[in-house]
Write a protein that holds these residues in place. Sequence first.
Motif, mmCIF file in Angstrom:
data_model
loop_
_atom_site.group_PDB
_atom_site.id
_atom_site.type_symbol
_atom_site.label_atom_id
_atom_site.label_comp_id
_atom_site.label_asym_id
_atom_site.label_seq_id
_atom_site.Cartn_x
_atom_site.Cartn_y
_atom_site.Cartn_z
ATOM 1 N N MET A 77 37.611 34.253 21.860
ATOM 2 C CA MET A 77 36.864 35.378 22.400
ATOM 3 C C MET A 77 37.762 36.610 22.343
ATOM 4 S SD MET A 77 35.017 35.744 26.147
ATOM 5 C CE MET A 77 33.784 34.514 25.899
ATOM 6 N N THR A 78 37.204 37.706 21.885
ATOM 7 C CA THR A 78 37.981 38.944 21.797
ATOM 8 C C THR A 78 38.173 39.529 23.180
ATOM 9 O OG1 THR A 78 36.052 40.377 21.555
ATOM 10 C CG2 THR A 78 36.973 39.433 19.518
ATOM 11 N N ASP A 79 39.132 40.451 23.279
ATOM 12 C CA ASP A 79 39.391 41.099 24.570
ATOM 13 C C ASP A 79 38.155 41.853 25.063
ATOM 14 O OD1 ASP A 79 41.945 40.128 24.742
ATOM 15 O OD2 ASP A 79 42.910 41.939 23.927
ATOM 16 N N ALA A 80 37.457 42.532 24.147
ATOM 17 C CA ALA A 80 36.255 43.288 24.522
ATOM 18 C C ALA A 80 35.165 42.349 25.019
ATOM 19 C CB ALA A 80 35.760 44.112 23.349
ATOM 20 N N ALA A 81 34.988 41.232 24.327
ATOM 21 C CA ALA A 81 33.966 40.257 24.736
ATOM 22 C C ALA A 81 34.328 39.644 26.074
ATOM 23 C CB ALA A 81 33.811 39.182 23.675
ATOM 24 N N GLN A 82 35.606 39.373 26.282
ATOM 25 C CA GLN A 82 36.059 38.796 27.547
ATOM 26 C C GLN A 82 35.847 39.792 28.690
ATOM 27 O OE1 GLN A 82 39.963 37.108 27.396
ATOM 28 N NE2 GLN A 82 39.655 35.993 29.298
ATOM 29 N N THR A 83 36.119 41.071 28.433
ATOM 30 C CA THR A 83 35.909 42.116 29.444
ATOM 31 C C THR A 83 34.422 42.227 29.783
ATOM 32 O OG1 THR A 83 37.839 43.320 28.654
ATOM 33 C CG2 THR A 83 36.271 44.552 29.968
ATOM 34 N N ASP A 84 33.573 42.189 28.749
ATOM 35 C CA ASP A 84 32.124 42.230 28.983
ATOM 36 C C ASP A 84 31.671 41.025 29.784
ATOM 37 O OD1 ASP A 84 31.823 44.620 27.670
ATOM 38 O OD2 ASP A 84 31.096 43.718 25.796
ATOM 39 N N ALA A 85 32.190 39.849 29.451
ATOM 40 C CA ALA A 85 31.814 38.623 30.165
ATOM 41 C C ALA A 85 32.290 38.689 31.617
ATOM 42 C CB ALA A 85 32.400 37.403 29.470
ATOM 43 N N THR A 86 33.465 39.236 31.837
ATOM 44 C CA THR A 86 33.997 39.375 33.201
ATOM 45 C C THR A 86 33.132 40.346 34.004
ATOM 46 O OG1 THR A 86 36.241 38.932 32.427
ATOM 47 C CG2 THR A 86 36.033 40.030 34.555
ATOM 48 N N ARG A 87 32.762 41.457 33.371
ATOM 49 C CA ARG A 87 31.887 42.430 34.025
ATOM 50 C C ARG A 87 30.526 41.812 34.347
ATOM 51 N NH1 ARG A 87 32.071 47.068 30.279
ATOM 52 N NH2 ARG A 87 34.294 46.754 30.178
ATOM 53 N N ALA A 88 29.989 41.071 33.398
ATOM 54 C CA ALA A 88 28.690 40.407 33.604
ATOM 55 C C ALA A 88 28.779 39.403 34.742
ATOM 56 C CB ALA A 88 28.230 39.735 32.319
ATOM 57 N N ALA A 89 29.861 38.651 34.801
ATOM 58 C CA ALA A 89 30.037 37.663 35.875
ATOM 59 C C ALA A 89 30.126 38.353 37.231
ATOM 60 C CB ALA A 89 31.293 36.828 35.623
ATOM 61 N N ALA A 90 30.809 39.492 37.287
ATOM 62 C CA ALA A 90 30.914 40.239 38.552
ATOM 63 C C ALA A 90 29.548 40.774 38.980
ATOM 64 C CB ALA A 90 31.919 41.382 38.410
ATOM 65 N N LEU A 91 28.780 41.303 38.018
ATOM 66 C CA LEU A 91 27.429 41.801 38.335
ATOM 67 C C LEU A 91 26.524 40.662 38.797
ATOM 68 C CD1 LEU A 91 26.856 44.359 35.439
ATOM 69 C CD2 LEU A 91 27.053 44.867 37.887
ATOM 70 N N LEU A 92 26.609 39.538 38.118
ATOM 71 C CA LEU A 92 25.817 38.366 38.495
ATOM 72 C C LEU A 92 26.145 37.940 39.924
ATOM 73 C CD1 LEU A 92 23.792 36.185 37.598
ATOM 74 C CD2 LEU A 92 25.741 34.892 36.712
ATOM 75 N N LYS A 93 27.421 37.926 40.253
ATOM 76 C CA LYS A 93 27.859 37.559 41.603
ATOM 77 C C LYS A 93 27.284 38.526 42.634
ATOM 78 C CE LYS A 93 32.127 36.584 44.192
ATOM 79 N NZ LYS A 93 32.159 37.529 45.284
ATOM 80 N N GLU A 94 27.306 39.824 42.348
ATOM 81 C CA GLU A 94 26.750 40.823 43.266
ATOM 82 C C GLU A 94 25.254 40.619 43.460
ATOM 83 O OE1 GLU A 94 27.706 44.839 42.101
ATOM 84 O OE2 GLU A 94 29.833 44.336 41.841
ATOM 85 N N HIS A 95 24.537 40.397 42.366
ATOM 86 C CA HIS A 95 23.088 40.165 42.473
ATOM 87 C C HIS A 95 22.802 38.918 43.308
ATOM 88 C CE1 HIS A 95 21.599 43.340 39.944
ATOM 89 N NE2 HIS A 95 22.354 42.972 38.928
ATOM 90 N N ARG A 96 23.546 37.871 43.069
ATOM 91 C CA ARG A 96 23.329 36.631 43.818
ATOM 92 C C ARG A 96 23.643 36.797 45.297
ATOM 93 N NH1 ARG A 96 25.538 32.318 39.307
ATOM 94 N NH2 ARG A 96 23.580 32.206 38.142
ATOM 95 N N GLU A 97 24.680 37.555 45.609
ATOM 96 C CA GLU A 97 24.997 37.817 47.019
ATOM 97 C C GLU A 97 23.871 38.609 47.684
ATOM 98 O OE1 GLU A 97 28.817 39.725 46.705
ATOM 99 O OE2 GLU A 97 29.905 37.800 46.632
#
Length: 102
Positions: free
Chosen positions: A1-21
């Motif tokens: 996974m590229t750094d950009a893809a990993q950053t996007d995935a990390t951002r997506a995971a953080a947003l998902l966590k916020e929505h779930r909370e």
Amino acid sequence: MTDAAQTDATRAAALLKEHRESIDRLDAILVYTLGERFKHTQSVGKLKAEHDLPPSDPAREAQQIARLEDLAIKADLDPEFAKAFLNFIIEEVIRHHKKHQE
């Protein structure tokens, strides 16, 4: 996974966590709100039983359904879902009211 893809995935995971909370908090609000609503409808059921009033009030129920459908439209919620949800609650309330009259 590229750094950009990993950053996007990390951002997506953080947003998902916020929505779930937020969803979890809203679920808690719904449960406590329904609990409070049923406390009042239990009191109404007892009052109706004490005064020999019918457990169901079709005119009031129709009025509430129309009111909720209007609120649903304003809240951008499917009014058919809102109607089905309220009908479910009304059925449960009437069942409780009938128990008080037994």
